[in-house]
Motif scaffolding. Structure first.
Motif, short mmCIF file in Angstrom:
data_model
loop_
_atom_site.label_atom_id
_atom_site.label_comp_id
_atom_site.label_asym_id
_atom_site.label_seq_id
_atom_site.Cartn_x
_atom_site.Cartn_y
_atom_site.Cartn_z
N ARG A 1 -34.03 -20.26 -38.10
CA ARG A 1 -33.89 -19.16 -37.15
C ARG A 1 -34.95 -18.09 -37.35
O ARG A 1 -35.45 -17.50 -36.38
CB ARG A 1 -32.49 -18.54 -37.27
CG ARG A 1 -32.19 -17.45 -36.26
CD ARG A 1 -32.20 -17.97 -34.84
NE ARG A 1 -32.02 -16.90 -33.87
CZ ARG A 1 -33.01 -16.15 -33.41
NH1 ARG A 1 -34.26 -16.36 -33.84
NH2 ARG A 1 -32.78 -15.20 -32.52
N ARG A 2 -35.33 -17.85 -38.60
CA ARG A 2 -36.38 -16.86 -38.89
C ARG A 2 -37.70 -17.32 -38.29
O ARG A 2 -38.42 -16.53 -37.67
CB ARG A 2 -36.52 -16.67 -40.40
CG ARG A 2 -37.54 -15.61 -40.80
CD ARG A 2 -37.73 -15.56 -42.31
NE ARG A 2 -36.49 -15.20 -42.97
CZ ARG A 2 -35.88 -15.95 -43.90
NH1 ARG A 2 -36.41 -17.11 -44.25
NH2 ARG A 2 -34.78 -15.55 -44.48
N GLY A 3 -38.05 -18.58 -38.44
CA GLY A 3 -39.29 -19.09 -37.88
C GLY A 3 -39.29 -19.11 -36.37
O GLY A 3 -40.33 -18.87 -35.72
N ASN B 1 -28.79 -22.09 -45.65
CA ASN B 1 -30.14 -21.61 -45.90
C ASN B 1 -31.15 -22.25 -44.95
O ASN B 1 -32.08 -21.59 -44.50
CB ASN B 1 -30.54 -21.86 -47.35
CG ASN B 1 -29.86 -20.92 -48.31
OD1 ASN B 1 -29.37 -19.86 -47.91
ND2 ASN B 1 -29.80 -21.29 -49.58
N GLU C 1 -38.30 -17.01 -34.41
CA GLU C 1 -38.58 -15.69 -33.85
C GLU C 1 -39.94 -15.63 -33.17
O GLU C 1 -40.16 -14.81 -32.27
CB GLU C 1 -38.49 -14.61 -34.92
CG GLU C 1 -37.09 -14.13 -35.22
CD GLU C 1 -36.51 -13.37 -34.03
OE1 GLU C 1 -36.80 -12.18 -33.87
OE2 GLU C 1 -35.76 -13.99 -33.24
N LYS D 1 -45.67 -10.58 -34.44
CA LYS D 1 -45.24 -9.20 -34.64
C LYS D 1 -46.43 -8.26 -34.57
O LYS D 1 -46.36 -7.18 -33.97
CB LYS D 1 -44.52 -9.06 -35.98
CG LYS D 1 -43.12 -9.65 -36.01
CD LYS D 1 -42.47 -9.43 -37.36
CE LYS D 1 -41.04 -9.96 -37.38
NZ LYS D 1 -40.40 -9.81 -38.70
N VAL E 1 -44.93 -15.93 -37.13
CA VAL E 1 -44.06 -14.79 -36.88
C VAL E 1 -44.79 -13.49 -37.18
O VAL E 1 -44.73 -12.52 -36.40
CB VAL E 1 -42.76 -14.90 -37.70
CG1 VAL E 1 -41.94 -13.60 -37.57
CG2 VAL E 1 -41.93 -16.09 -37.24
N THR F 1 -45.05 -21.25 -40.19
CA THR F 1 -44.02 -20.57 -39.40
C THR F 1 -43.96 -19.09 -39.75
O THR F 1 -43.87 -18.23 -38.86
CB THR F 1 -42.64 -21.21 -39.59
OG1 THR F 1 -42.28 -21.21 -40.98
CG2 THR F 1 -42.64 -22.64 -39.10
N LEU F 2 -44.05 -18.76 -41.04
CA LEU F 2 -44.06 -17.36 -41.44
C LEU F 2 -45.31 -16.65 -40.92
O LEU F 2 -45.26 -15.50 -40.48
CB LEU F 2 -43.98 -17.24 -42.97
CG LEU F 2 -42.64 -17.64 -43.60
CD1 LEU F 2 -42.73 -17.56 -45.13
CD2 LEU F 2 -41.51 -16.75 -43.10
N VAL G 1 -30.81 -20.43 -41.63
CA VAL G 1 -31.40 -19.09 -41.68
C VAL G 1 -32.93 -19.18 -41.63
O VAL G 1 -33.59 -18.44 -40.90
CB VAL G 1 -30.93 -18.35 -42.95
CG1 VAL G 1 -31.78 -17.09 -43.18
CG2 VAL G 1 -29.47 -17.97 -42.84
N ASN G 2 -33.50 -20.11 -42.41
CA ASN G 2 -34.96 -20.25 -42.42
C ASN G 2 -35.49 -20.70 -41.06
O ASN G 2 -36.52 -20.21 -40.58
CB ASN G 2 -35.39 -21.25 -43.50
CG ASN G 2 -35.30 -20.68 -44.90
OD1 ASN G 2 -35.13 -19.47 -45.07
ND2 ASN G 2 -35.39 -21.53 -45.91
#
Length: 264
Positions: free
Chosen positions: A88-90, A82, A92, A41, A37, A33-34, A85-86
């Protein structure tokens, strides 16, 4: 620019992003996932990138979250806040792919399920292999859905069909998905790699600025009022008329030849 679970390859303006966990049918884990993203980007910000092809390694697009690791308890305990948040970050990756000013093609083969389907729906075009299996999947594992699937499917098919596909979670064939308008085209399994790449490369060689404005116009239509969309259309159309690619297209039309776009 890659990690082990997300590969990136840039050629002739086309950035190919490959989800690379074939042994788990490209199920999403934190590293992937990171990586997705970061790749999205890069695609949005790198001026050398003119189009994107998103695919999975090993003959499968993505089966969504790694349910096996969820079930075996191998993940470290984490608070609700947490986890949210994690997640939602993925998520993106779906927003960036949908909103970036460059066309994105998804190559669907094997299976596109759960969050994998959500990510595919965030793309502009989807080329499906004849045997791919497509499903929302979430309800069957007791989850409500993430990565924007409910948003994209509702916008694409309307709320009634989105409710059906999420609440009942049927497994769709490629032809059924094509009939609904969920995929752009269906090709034989052996041809999906070439078909998806050819389509994405044709976009990478197109009038990049103008394609970005077309995408923005359609995104605007999903959420903005008519007059605002008209104002944006007028601005984008006038700006596209000033590009070198428009001037080249007009000249090629007069000379009865194929235009050679430079993305400017």
């Amino acid at each position: 620019m890659s990690n082990e679970t997300v590969l990136q390859h840039l050629e002739s303006g086309l950035l190919t992003i490959t989800m690379n966990r074939p042994e788990r049918r490209n199920a999403l884990n934190p590293d992937m996932t990171l990586g997705l993203v970061a790749a999205a980007k890069r695609a949005a910000e790198d001026h050398e990138v003119r189009a994107v092809l998103l695919k999975g390694a090993g003959g499968t697009f993505c089966v969504g979250g790694d349910v096996k690791s969820m079930a075996d308890g191998s993940r470290a305990p984490m608070s609700f806040e947490n986890r949210m948040v994690n997640l939602r970050r993925g998520m993106e990756v779906s927003r960036i792919l949908h909103e970036m000013s460059k066309p994105v093609v998804a190559q669907l083969d094997g299976a596109a399920a759960g969050a994998g389907l959500s990510i595919a729906l965030s793309c502009d075009l989807r080329v499906a292999s004849q045997s791919v299996k497509i499903t929302t999947a979430f309800a069957k594992v007791g989850l409500s859905g993430d990565y924007g699937g409910t948003y994209f499917l509702t916008k694409m098919l309307g709320s009634a069909k989105a409710r059906e596909l999420y609440l009942l979670s049927p497994i769709l064939t490629a032809q059924e998905a094509l009939g609904l308008g969920m995929v752009t085209r269906v090709v034989p399994d052996a041809e999906v790699d070439a078909a998806a790449r050819d389509l994405a490369m044709s976009l990478a060689q197109g009038p990049t600025v103008t394609l970005g404005y077309i995408k923005r116009n359609i995104n605007n239509a999903e959420r903005l009022p008519l007059e605002t969309c008209f104002d944006a259309e007028a601005f984008h159309h006038s700006r596209a008329g000033e590009t070198a690619d428009h001037k080249e297209a007009a000249k090629a039309f007069v000379e009865k030849r194929k235009p050679q776009f430079q993305g400017q």
